[in-house]
Design an enzyme around this catalytic site. Structure first.
Site, PDB file in Angstrom:
ATOM      1  CB  CYS A  88      -2.343   4.753   6.642  1.00 42.89           C
ATOM      2  SG  CYS A  88      -3.898   3.976   7.061  1.00 42.89           S
ATOM      3  CB  CYS A 129      -0.892  -0.010   1.231  1.00 37.46           C
ATOM      4  SG  CYS A 129      -1.940   1.442   1.371  1.00 37.46           S
ATOM      5  CD  GLU A 174     -24.048  -5.995  23.729  1.00 41.63           C
ATOM      6  OE1 GLU A 174     -23.186  -6.875  23.647  1.00 41.63           O
ATOM      7  OE2 GLU A 174     -23.799  -4.778  23.721  1.00 41.63           O
ATOM      8  CB  CYS A 228     -10.433  -8.950  20.476  1.00 39.85           C
ATOM      9  SG  CYS A 228     -11.199  -7.791  21.601  1.00 39.85           S
ATOM     10  CB  CYS A 253      -8.441   1.644   1.834  1.00 40.07           C
ATOM     11  SG  CYS A 253      -8.294   0.674   3.351  1.00 40.07           S
ATOM     12  CE1 TYR A 295     -18.993  -8.245  28.997  1.00 42.91           C
ATOM     13  CE2 TYR A 295     -18.694 -10.614  29.245  1.00 42.91           C
ATOM     14  CZ  TYR A 295     -18.622  -9.335  29.764  1.00 42.91           C
ATOM     15  OH  TYR A 295     -18.193  -9.157  31.065  1.00 42.91           O
ATOM     16  CD  GLN A 332     -16.551 -10.609  15.768  1.00 41.99           C
ATOM     17  OE1 GLN A 332     -15.477 -10.124  15.427  1.00 41.99           O
ATOM     18  NE2 GLN A 332     -16.791 -10.991  17.004  1.00 41.99           N
TER      19      GLN A 332
HETATM   20  C1  LIG Z   1     -16.289  -8.317  21.319  1.00 45.58           C
HETATM   21  S1  LIG Z   1     -17.939  -7.806  21.242  1.00 45.58           S
HETATM   22  C2  LIG Z   1     -18.729  -9.358  21.053  1.00 45.58           C
HETATM   23  C3  LIG Z   1     -19.894  -9.350  20.152  1.00 45.58           C
HETATM   24  C4  LIG Z   1     -20.510 -10.670  19.746  1.00 45.58           C
HETATM   25  N1  LIG Z   1     -20.156 -11.783  20.583  1.00 45.58           N
HETATM   26  C5  LIG Z   1     -20.179 -10.967  18.286  1.00 45.58           C
HETATM   27  O1  LIG Z   1     -19.410 -11.879  18.005  1.00 45.58           O
HETATM   28  O2  LIG Z   1     -20.719 -10.260  17.412  1.00 45.58           O
HETATM   29  C6  LIG Z   1     -18.228  -7.378  22.912  1.00 45.58           C
HETATM   30  C7  LIG Z   1     -19.641  -6.936  23.235  1.00 45.58           C
HETATM   31  O3  LIG Z   1     -19.720  -6.673  24.633  1.00 45.58           O
HETATM   32  C8  LIG Z   1     -20.594  -5.588  24.874  1.00 45.58           C
HETATM   33  N2  LIG Z   1     -20.252  -5.046  26.204  1.00 45.58           N
HETATM   34  C9  LIG Z   1     -19.197  -4.278  26.542  1.00 45.58           C
HETATM   35  N3  LIG Z   1     -19.189  -4.022  27.857  1.00 45.58           N
HETATM   36  C10 LIG Z   1     -20.267  -4.658  28.381  1.00 45.58           C
HETATM   37  C11 LIG Z   1     -20.805  -4.759  29.696  1.00 45.58           C
HETATM   38  N4  LIG Z   1     -20.223  -4.163  30.731  1.00 45.58           N
HETATM   39  N5  LIG Z   1     -21.921  -5.487  29.862  1.00 45.58           N
HETATM   40  C12 LIG Z   1     -22.523  -6.089  28.816  1.00 45.58           C
HETATM   41  N6  LIG Z   1     -22.064  -6.036  27.536  1.00 45.58           N
HETATM   42  C13 LIG Z   1     -20.952  -5.321  27.324  1.00 45.58           C
HETATM   43  C14 LIG Z   1     -20.321  -4.666  23.711  1.00 45.58           C
HETATM   44  O4  LIG Z   1     -21.407  -3.794  23.492  1.00 45.58           O
HETATM   45  C15 LIG Z   1     -20.094  -5.669  22.550  1.00 45.58           C
HETATM   46  O5  LIG Z   1     -21.301  -5.910  21.868  1.00 45.58           O
END
Ligand SMILES: C[S@@+](CC[C@H](N)C(=O)[O-])C[C@H]1O[C@@H](n2cnc3c(N)ncnc32)[C@H](O)[C@@H]1O
Length: 468
Positions: free
Chosen positions: A81, A75, A349, A425, A176, A328, A299
């Site tokens: 960047c 790139c 969530e 992650c 990009c 989550y 994702q």
């Molecule tokens: C890494 S993402 C995972 C999303 C989902 N598992 C996916 O694969 O699409 C983390 C998620 O945790 C939520 N989150 C962050 N802090 C949180 C909390 N204190 N309580 C509940 N959810 C939370 C975020 O809004 C986000 O949607």
């Protein structure tokens, strides 16, 4: 930093290996030196920017030898960047370093017995793998040193990405390699239209200007969502921009805009206007449809998300009669993905809109054994919640980079689900949480998955089993 250290130059430093967050390390007089934008095997002169008693940080100012593992970045924006910091390292080695990062963090922080870390699952696509990009309009284009030194006047309106650590400087992106489809064409055409029609690009410092932000989302099914964010409510100019996009790109299946005069770029609390097409796009996975609205999380590497979810499902070893908690859950993608193999799935969530999407995604796929709740995990996952629902046989947890709140970890220890699948992650916070879970659980399997080629980021899936 002591005055003695500031701007000190260390010569001929051998870069030995990659450390966390993509930085590389060498050693000088018994101290670790962290250096950015280099590769293991490089020999460099380093100017120190930060000095502490146990380590130093610096920038490479001269290369004496280049690592034999370096490759030519593809790139033209590489180096300026911040998007793809590892383009100069071949992909096989990127994968090795990512797996190594998991190993290092686990050995350093988790302090529980770890089985062999399985080979990393690489991404088939190493370019054009992202389904979402966010470009910023700015009247303060980042200028190269040559441009500044030339003393000439240059076009300052730009549409692209923030320069790392400079909130008001935007690199003008020509191409990009992160997103395919019509992404590059839409961005470049819109910038051209705006420049030739004298529309104002956002002034980030003074917070004025019409054109503020452009979000492009694509799906593996060929759909495209474009969202234009305007910093001023100028009806005529907004119409001209939106009509231009609609006419030039009939491939856009969801064309929206939002007027945002707030101090920040987030629009979760604002109303979006659907200018043309549908207010959502749809992704597909194993015949399941996932509806993605402009505010929904999905994702960002769709194809690799499917691989990640398969690893998580495989680690969960579901037979069909289990109660699964998907913590989550975001828009309930994992919950809906595993629902067929479980008796019930309960997703939790923070973001209420995401929970609405999760419910909708169950509904449009005819899935009837899911329940979703919105709330902060540490508050919602309490004794009352547990008494209202069946105890989990399997917990799948996928927290944000910060990992799980300690209160949540303590609840998991009390819940004693036979299996926990921990998707993360950030291997550092995952390792921290594993150290606590180690009180009752043993780590059975560890599998890194690469969702983001050309970057140092790594996703990691761990299967934990309750000690008998
Ligand atoms: C890494 S993402 C995972 C999303 C989902 N598992 C996916 O694969 O699409 C983390 C998620 O945790 C939520 N989150 C962050 N802090 C949180 C909390 N204190 N309580 C509940 N959810 C939370 C975020 O809004 C986000 O949607």
């Amino acid at each position: 930093m002591s005055r003695k250290m500031k701007n000190k130059v260390i010569t001929n430093l051998l870069i030995e290996r990659i450390a966390s967050e993509g930085k590389c390390v060498g050693h000088h007089e018994g101290k670790v030196v962290f250096v950015s934008n280099v590769a293991p095997g490089d020999v460099v002169d380093v100017r120190i920017t930060k000095g502490k008693s146990s380590f130093m940080e610096g920038e490479a100012i001269r290369f004496h030898e280049y690592s034999k593992d370096r490759i030519e970045p593809f790139c033209s924006h590489f180096g300026t960047c911040g998007g793809c910091k590892w383009q100069h390292i071949n992909y096989d080695l990127q994968k090795t370093y990512k797996r190594q990062q998991v190993l290092d963090q686990f050995q350093r922080i988790a302090k529980v017995p770890i089985p062999e870390v399985l080979p990393i699952l690489g991404s088939v696509q190493t370019q054009y793998y992202r389904n979402k990009l966010d470009f910023t309009f700015s009247n303060s284009r980042w200028l190269t040193r040559e441009e500044i030194n030339s003393g000439q006047e240059f076009e300052r309106n730009a549409l692209g990405f923030h320069i790392p650590k400079m909130f008001d400087k935007i690199i003008d992106i020509e191409h990009c390699y992160l997103q395919g489809g019509i992404s590059n064409a839409v961005r470049n055409a819109l910038r051209e239209f705006a420049r030739s029609n004298n529309l104002s690009f956002y002034d980030i410092r003074n917070q004025v200007g019409l054109l503020r932000n452009l979000i492009i989302r694509t799906t593996s099914t060929g759909q495209t969502m474009v969202i234009v964010q305007f910093g001023e409510n100028d009806h005529e100019s907004i119409s001209s921009v939106m009509e231009f996009l609609k006419g030039r790109f009939p491939e856009i299946t969801s064309l929206l805009y939002v007027i945002n005069t707030k101090g920040n770029e987030t629009f979760h609390d604002l109303e979006l206007v659907t200018f043309a097409g549908l207010p959502y796009i749809e992704e597909e996975m194993e015949g399941l449809k996932f509806r993605i609205g402009p505010k929904s999380f999905y994702q960002t590497n769709s194809e690799q998300a499917y691989e990640l979810y398969k690893v998580a499902r495989d680690f969960a070893q579901l037979k069909g009669d289990e109660v699964v908690y998907d913590l989550y859950t975001g828009t309930g993608t994992i919950a809906n993905f595993v629902a067929k193999q479980a008796s019930q799935v309960i997703g939790v969530e923070y973001v209420e809109a995401a929970i609405e999407d999760a419910k909708l995604n169950s509904q449009i796929n005819g899935i009837e054994n899911t329940l979703f709740y919105a709330g902060d995990m540490k508050d919602i996952l309490n004794d009352e919640f547990i008494s209202r629902h069946a105890k989990p046989d399997v917990i799948i947890t996928d927290p944000p980079r910060a990992g799980m709140d300690e209160k949540v970890v303590q609840m998991l220890l009390r819940l004693e689900a036979p299996t926990i699948v921990y998707v993360s992650c950030n291997p550092a916070t995952q390792a921290r949480d594993l150290a606590l879970l180690g009180e009752k659980y043993r780590v059975e399997k560890v599998k890194p998955v690469d969702m983001f080629p050309q970057t140092y980021h790594v996703e990691n899936v761990v299967r934990l089993t309750l000690n008998s």
